[in-house]
Design a protein around this motif. Structure first.
Motif, PDB file in Angstrom:
ATOM      1  N   SER A 186      74.668  42.223  44.812  1.00 46.79           N
ATOM      2  CA  SER A 186      75.025  43.210  43.806  1.00 46.79           C
ATOM      3  C   SER A 186      75.753  42.554  42.625  1.00 46.79           C
ATOM      4  O   SER A 186      75.281  41.564  42.070  1.00 46.79           O
ATOM      5  CB  SER A 186      75.892  44.302  44.456  1.00 46.79           C
ATOM      6  OG  SER A 186      76.119  45.357  43.568  1.00 46.79           O
ATOM      7  N   ASP A 187      76.906  43.095  42.265  1.00 47.61           N
ATOM      8  CA  ASP A 187      77.617  42.632  41.076  1.00 47.61           C
ATOM      9  C   ASP A 187      78.025  41.172  41.189  1.00 47.61           C
ATOM     10  O   ASP A 187      78.065  40.450  40.180  1.00 47.61           O
ATOM     11  CB  ASP A 187      78.870  43.479  40.827  1.00 47.61           C
ATOM     12  CG  ASP A 187      78.533  44.936  40.560  1.00 47.61           C
ATOM     13  OD1 ASP A 187      77.349  45.220  40.302  1.00 47.61           O
ATOM     14  OD2 ASP A 187      79.445  45.775  40.625  1.00 47.61           O
ATOM     15  N   TYR A 188      78.335  40.715  42.385  1.00 46.12           N
ATOM     16  CA  TYR A 188      78.781  39.335  42.561  1.00 46.12           C
ATOM     17  C   TYR A 188      77.653  38.353  42.245  1.00 46.12           C
ATOM     18  O   TYR A 188      77.881  37.301  41.633  1.00 46.12           O
ATOM     19  CB  TYR A 188      79.294  39.129  43.988  1.00 46.12           C
ATOM     20  CG  TYR A 188      80.416  40.063  44.349  1.00 46.12           C
ATOM     21  CD1 TYR A 188      81.709  39.844  43.875  1.00 46.12           C
ATOM     22  CD2 TYR A 188      80.191  41.176  45.144  1.00 46.12           C
ATOM     23  CE1 TYR A 188      82.749  40.696  44.190  1.00 46.12           C
ATOM     24  CE2 TYR A 188      81.220  42.043  45.468  1.00 46.12           C
ATOM     25  CZ  TYR A 188      82.493  41.802  44.985  1.00 46.12           C
ATOM     26  OH  TYR A 188      83.516  42.661  45.292  1.00 46.12           O
ATOM     27  N   ALA A 190      75.187  38.995  40.174  1.00 49.00           N
ATOM     28  CA  ALA A 190      75.000  39.078  38.725  1.00 49.00           C
ATOM     29  C   ALA A 190      76.018  38.206  37.994  1.00 49.00           C
ATOM     30  O   ALA A 190      75.680  37.481  37.047  1.00 49.00           O
ATOM     31  CB  ALA A 190      75.114  40.530  38.269  1.00 49.00           C
ATOM     32  N   ILE A 191      77.270  38.264  38.424  1.00 50.75           N
ATOM     33  CA  ILE A 191      78.319  37.464  37.779  1.00 50.75           C
ATOM     34  C   ILE A 191      78.058  35.980  37.976  1.00 50.75           C
ATOM     35  O   ILE A 191      78.190  35.174  37.045  1.00 50.75           O
ATOM     36  CB  ILE A 191      79.698  37.866  38.345  1.00 50.75           C
ATOM     37  CG1 ILE A 191      80.040  39.304  37.937  1.00 50.75           C
ATOM     38  CG2 ILE A 191      80.779  36.906  37.855  1.00 50.75           C
ATOM     39  CD1 ILE A 191      81.245  39.866  38.656  1.00 50.75           C
TER      40      ILE A 191
END
Length: 316
Positions: A186-188, A190-191
């Motif tokens: 998820s967001d991790y 993407a970062i």
């Protein structure tokens, strides 16, 4: 479907209005960028839509594709290569050897203080030794004719050959990145992918010896069959054709070149769409959708989820 067709038709009308009331050159330039962006979007869709991997590192892949064009197609700079090329390769080889030595020590030694100190000594000492070899070579290359060169140059091959090489560069980078970050979600993820893409861009902008950084590179060959505008303006047949259409020769030549680029980019886009749709509707595509929807169930059915995630990351 009706809504999508209406939106595409509205965008088409905007392109026509831009050409009629501003400039056909501008309209075609925006359209070419749009087609290239569509190809990039298909790569993101493979990673996110097929496998649920939220990657934001596509610009790093694009940058590596551009690097491939410089390395494969730009003119050779034998003087710069003679000034520091062999030592540059020695430095890069030494840096890779340091990384492998650190990996070997990490795997062979038992966890504890001794392994930590050994790894620190290998990495810190190797870093300074690497810079001692690499930096003088890079400075010597960048010092040669920095106005027009200052880099190692390329192989002088046709630019169409650089396109699959760019894909290879991006795929190899994706494999290495995937090995490091695909445990994230998820967001991790993407970062992490965004940060790695920014690192790739920063390296390419600052290492002038590689591709001149942010400076211009001139005389890159165009892909077949795209000619140069100057050559078109010297052609009697083209001048006659442009006069028949009531266009200035300069304007007509730039429009013609952009139309040829649009043709090439559209062929590539349609080929990628065809292949991606065939893949999506194949047993492999059904497996990827199953992994995306429920990794636990797919793993219980004997699917190697980690390997498939890495595979789609590379393909995207």
């Amino acid at each position: 479907m009706k809504r999508n067709l209406s939106l595409f038709a509205a965008v088409g009308v905007l392109f026509l209005l831009t050409g009629m009331f501003q400039s056909w050159n501008l309209a075609l330039q925006i359209l070419n960028i749009g087609v290239i962006s569509a190809i990039m979007a298909l790569g993101v869709n493979m990673q996110w839509g097929y496998a649920g991997l939220f990657s934001t590192g596509i610009m790093g892949s694009v940058a590596l594709g551009g690097l491939a064009v410089v390395i494969v197609s730009s003119k050779p700079v034998p003087e710069a290569w003679a000034a520091g090329g062999p030592r540059l390769l020695l430095g890069l080889g030494f840096g890779i050897a340091v990384l492998f030595a650190a990996i070997f020590a990490h795997r062979k030694m038992k966890p504890g203080r001794a392994r930590g100190w050994t790894l620190a000594a290998i990495l810190i000492g190797g870093f300074f030794a690497y810079r001692a070899i690499f930096d003088p070579a890079a400075d010597a290359i960048e010092a040669f004719n920095p106005a027009t060169a200052g880099n190692i140059g390329g192989l002088g091959l046709p630019s169409l050959l650089a396109w699959p090489v760019g894909g290879l560069f991006a795929g190899l980078a994706a494999w290495a990145i995937g090995k490091a970050v695909l445990g994230l979600r998820s967001d991790y993820l993407a970062i992490a992918t965004l940060g790695i893409a920014e690192i790739v861009l920063a390296v390419m902008k600052n290492e002038d010896w590689l591709a001149r950084g942010v400076k211009n590179i001139i005389d890159l060959p165009r892909p077949w069959p795209v000619p140069y505008e100057v050559d078109l303006q010297k052609s009697a047949e083209f001048l006659k054709l442009s006069n028949d259409w009531g266009l200035d020769a300069t304007q007509a030549s730039t429009i013609f070149v952009k139309l040829l680029y649009l043709l090439i980019f559209t062929v590539v886009l349609l080929a990628v769409i065809f292949l991606s749709e065939r893949a999506l509707n194949s047993p492999w595509g059904r497996m990827m959708r199953a992994i995306r929807d429920n990794e636990v169930a797919a793993s219980a059915m004997g699917k190697d989820v980690t390997a498939r995630h890495l595979q789609i990351f590379v393909i995207g």
